[in-house]
Design a protein around this motif. Structure first.
Motif, mmCIF file in Angstrom:
data_model
loop_
_atom_site.group_PDB
_atom_site.id
_atom_site.type_symbol
_atom_site.label_atom_id
_atom_site.label_comp_id
_atom_site.label_asym_id
_atom_site.label_seq_id
_atom_site.Cartn_x
_atom_site.Cartn_y
_atom_site.Cartn_z
ATOM 1 N N LEU A 263 39.146 8.502 77.712
ATOM 2 C CA LEU A 263 39.729 7.667 76.662
ATOM 3 C C LEU A 263 38.899 6.411 76.410
ATOM 4 O O LEU A 263 38.776 5.955 75.268
ATOM 5 N N GLU A 264 38.327 5.839 77.482
ATOM 6 C CA GLU A 264 37.475 4.661 77.308
ATOM 7 C C GLU A 264 36.224 5.021 76.504
ATOM 8 O O GLU A 264 35.802 4.267 75.611
ATOM 9 N N HIS A 265 35.621 6.159 76.813
ATOM 10 C CA HIS A 265 34.428 6.581 76.071
ATOM 11 C C HIS A 265 34.782 6.942 74.625
ATOM 12 O O HIS A 265 33.981 6.694 73.712
ATOM 13 N N LEU A 266 35.962 7.507 74.429
ATOM 14 C CA LEU A 266 36.400 7.842 73.072
ATOM 15 C C LEU A 266 36.578 6.574 72.247
ATOM 16 O O LEU A 266 36.130 6.491 71.090
ATOM 17 N N GLU A 267 37.203 5.561 72.836
ATOM 18 C CA GLU A 267 37.394 4.291 72.138
ATOM 19 C C GLU A 267 36.053 3.645 71.805
ATOM 20 O O GLU A 267 35.854 3.124 70.699
ATOM 21 N N GLU A 268 35.121 3.708 72.734
ATOM 22 C CA GLU A 268 33.795 3.132 72.501
ATOM 23 C C GLU A 268 33.091 3.829 71.338
ATOM 24 O O GLU A 268 32.496 3.176 70.471
ATOM 25 N N ALA A 269 33.159 5.168 71.304
ATOM 26 C CA ALA A 269 32.508 5.913 70.220
ATOM 27 C C ALA A 269 33.157 5.604 68.881
ATOM 28 O O ALA A 269 32.473 5.481 67.861
ATOM 29 N N TYR A 270 34.467 5.484 68.885
ATOM 30 C CA TYR A 270 35.179 5.132 67.656
ATOM 31 C C TYR A 270 34.731 3.764 67.143
ATOM 32 O O TYR A 270 34.366 3.602 65.972
ATOM 33 N N LYS A 271 34.773 2.776 68.011
ATOM 34 C CA LYS A 271 34.590 1.386 67.577
ATOM 35 C C LYS A 271 33.128 0.991 67.417
ATOM 36 O O LYS A 271 32.799 0.204 66.513
ATOM 37 N N GLN A 272 32.281 1.505 68.285
ATOM 38 C CA GLN A 272 30.879 1.112 68.206
ATOM 39 C C GLN A 272 30.071 1.941 67.219
ATOM 40 O O GLN A 272 29.009 1.506 66.765
ATOM 41 N N ARG A 273 30.588 3.106 66.860
ATOM 42 C CA ARG A 273 29.818 3.952 65.943
ATOM 43 C C ARG A 273 30.594 4.314 64.669
ATOM 44 O O ARG A 273 30.225 3.912 63.583
ATOM 45 N N PHE A 274 31.667 5.087 64.833
ATOM 46 C CA PHE A 274 32.311 5.611 63.633
ATOM 47 C C PHE A 274 32.840 4.515 62.714
ATOM 48 O O PHE A 274 32.549 4.515 61.512
ATOM 49 N N LEU A 275 33.616 3.589 63.236
ATOM 50 C CA LEU A 275 34.200 2.556 62.375
ATOM 51 C C LEU A 275 33.130 1.676 61.749
ATOM 52 O O LEU A 275 33.252 1.261 60.593
ATOM 53 N N GLN A 276 32.088 1.408 62.490
ATOM 54 C CA GLN A 276 30.990 0.615 61.944
ATOM 55 C C GLN A 276 30.308 1.351 60.797
ATOM 56 O O GLN A 276 29.995 0.765 59.756
ATOM 57 N N GLU A 277 30.064 2.650 60.998
ATOM 58 C CA GLU A 277 29.361 3.434 59.982
ATOM 59 C C GLU A 277 30.215 3.682 58.748
ATOM 60 O O GLU A 277 29.754 3.523 57.615
ATOM 61 N N ILE A 278 31.467 4.070 58.956
ATOM 62 C CA ILE A 278 32.303 4.430 57.813
ATOM 63 C C ILE A 278 32.678 3.207 56.987
ATOM 64 O O ILE A 278 32.923 3.316 55.780
ATOM 65 N N SER A 279 32.670 2.021 57.584
ATOM 66 C CA SER A 279 33.027 0.814 56.831
ATOM 67 C C SER A 279 31.981 0.488 55.771
ATOM 68 O O SER A 279 32.246 -0.295 54.856
ATOM 69 N N ASN A 280 30.787 1.073 55.885
ATOM 70 C CA ASN A 280 29.764 0.868 54.860
ATOM 71 C C ASN A 280 30.010 1.721 53.625
ATOM 72 O O ASN A 280 29.447 1.440 52.558
ATOM 73 N N HIS A 281 30.830 2.751 53.764
ATOM 74 C CA HIS A 281 31.019 3.702 52.673
ATOM 75 C C HIS A 281 32.454 3.801 52.173
ATOM 76 O O HIS A 281 32.690 4.299 51.080
ATOM 77 N N ALA A 282 33.404 3.355 52.991
ATOM 78 C CA ALA A 282 34.822 3.430 52.619
ATOM 79 C C ALA A 282 35.501 2.128 53.011
ATOM 80 O O ALA A 282 34.998 1.359 53.829
ATOM 81 N N GLN A 283 36.655 1.884 52.411
ATOM 82 C CA GLN A 283 37.452 0.747 52.839
ATOM 83 C C GLN A 283 38.087 1.075 54.185
ATOM 84 O O GLN A 283 38.413 2.228 54.469
ATOM 85 N N LEU A 284 38.236 0.047 55.009
ATOM 86 C CA LEU A 284 38.715 0.251 56.383
ATOM 87 C C LEU A 284 39.823 -0.730 56.716
ATOM 88 O O LEU A 284 39.697 -1.938 56.469
ATOM 89 N N LEU A 285 40.917 -0.207 57.272
ATOM 90 C CA LEU A 285 42.008 -1.028 57.789
ATOM 91 C C LEU A 285 42.215 -0.665 59.253
ATOM 92 O O LEU A 285 42.273 0.517 59.597
#
Length: 399
Positions: A263-285
């Motif tokens: 779960l810690e690694h999953l959270e890291e991948a979400y926050k350090q990669r996916f959310l950072q990347e997708i926020s450049n292309h979509a709105q993020l809440l």
């Protein structure tokens, strides 16, 4: 722990009442119309508004011929958007996404599961064939992953999960373009890689399997239009474990997946990669959802998010802005409606250097014999006499 770098805080002006007009909420009795730049909840939508009747794409399909009869954009309104709800396991995504879709008048597509692979159109569960299957080709789903995440079939499991998330996203795009109705998904193909990263970090997936996964992803993901809005329900790993224990599912009890650092690694991948990347292309809440929350408050925040696509230099919604002319919409709509099988062919990436993703040819032959002769699997749905069908092939054979 909240994600400060991408968390959206939207202020509310006390005493103000937004004036919303446009396709979804047309100007009624007024002289002026205000351009709508956001999604509208049911409280702000015009109660008399009715979207044009949907095109029966599941029966007719859609092609250039039909495009002369039925255009695409006339059904679109402010809520013709793709919304994705993300978050860790047990965060409450299903209940949230369902309630959100209801308020926004969108279609809710539940999270992909391996039931989509193992349960055929007649309801027969292919996992019943396991006693006869070779060990390398026995079924492996989420429950098996929780019990034994280091099994060799974990790699195939994750590849199939990405395949079905991709397939579901294609269905979402086809639905939006043929009906005008927006779609709310629970997780999507764009975020699937976070599980791969967490699995590699925990030793559940080899680096070679990870390499194959990214080859397949690079060959497929560009075929999809990115979502308009991503909502991340943030629940810390400790709170996730409490929620997992509270729901008392047998396969999750004493699971090494939840007792380890997955779960810690999953959270890291979400926050350090996916959310950072997708926020450049979509709105993020992003919301702290440790104790749950109020969907109506989220809807109010969504209504204040700028969904304007007019600035061609803004990377947000870039995929959608490229569809400018009606013929471009026709091409995209035809692709997602009629050519899904062609899109799924992009998964055929020739990599033979990963043992856990390759099987012995004799095992493969045994698998095909069992799979193809299972109830309802000999022909396409509608043509299996043993399941009560009376399709053209059945009639021809009878003659």
């Amino acid at each position: 722990m909240a994600l400060a770098c991408v968390k959206v805080t939207l202020g509310r002006v006390l005493g103000s009442k937004p004036l919303i007009c446009g396709r979804a909420t047309p100007n009624v009795g007024g002289l002026f119309q205000v351009q709508v730049c956001g999604i509208s909840g049911k409280a702000l939508r015009d109660k008399n508004y009715k979207r044009p009747a949907p095109w029966p794409y599941k029966e007719r399909g859609y092609n250039v011929f039909w495009s002369w009869i039925d255009k695409t954009r006339h059904r679109f309104d402010d809520n013709s958007k793709i919304v994705v709800v993300e978050g860790p396991p047990a965060a409450g995504k299903t209940a949230f996404a369902s309630a959100l879709a209801t308020d926004l008048d969108m279609l809710h597509l539940p999270e992909v599961t391996m039931d989509m692979h193992y349960i055929n159109p007649y309801g027969y569960d292919m996992r019943q064939l396991d006693p006869q299957m070779p060990d390398s080709l026995k079924s492996y789903d989420h429950r098996d992953f929780c019990r034994n995440p280091t099994h060799r079939n974990a790699a195939t499991f994750q590849m199939l999960m990405y395949r079905y998330r991709f397939s579901q996203y294609v269905d979402a795009l086809a639905h939006l373009m043929n009906t005008g109705q927006g779609v709310v998904l629970e997780r999507c193909a764009f975020s699937d890689f976070v599980f791969v990263e967490a699995m590699v970090q925990c030793g559940y997936l080899s680096k070679t399997a990870r390499s194959v996964y990214y080859d397949v992803r690079r060959n497929t993901i560009s075929e999809l239009l990115e979502p308009h809005l991503v909502i991340y329900l943030d629940v810390p790993p400790a709170a996730v474990r409490q929620k997992v224990e509270a729901r008392k599912l047998p396969h999750e009890k004493n699971s090494p997946v939840y007792k380890g650092d997955f779960l810690e690694h999953l959270e890291e991948a979400y926050k350090q990669r996916f959310l950072q990347e997708i926020s450049n292309h979509a709105q993020l809440l992003v919301y702290d959802w440790s104790e749950g929350g109020d969907v109506e408050v989220v809807v109010e925040d969504i209504e204040r998010v700028d969904m304007d696509q007019s600035d061609k230099h803004d990377p947000k919604f870039h995929d959608w802005k490229e569809l400018a002319a009606e013929w471009e919409w026709t091409e995209a709509r035809t692709l997602y409606t009629n050519q899904k099988d062609d899109l799924m062919c992009f998964f055929n990436v020739p990599r033979f250097d990963c043992p856990e993703l390759n099987v012995d040819p004799y095992d493969a032959k045994k698998y095909e014999e069992l799979w193809d002769n299972a109830p309802g699997m000999k022909y396409r749905k509608g043509f299996n006499q043993d399941m009560g069908d009376s399709g053209i092939l059945v009639k021809t054979k009878a003659v």
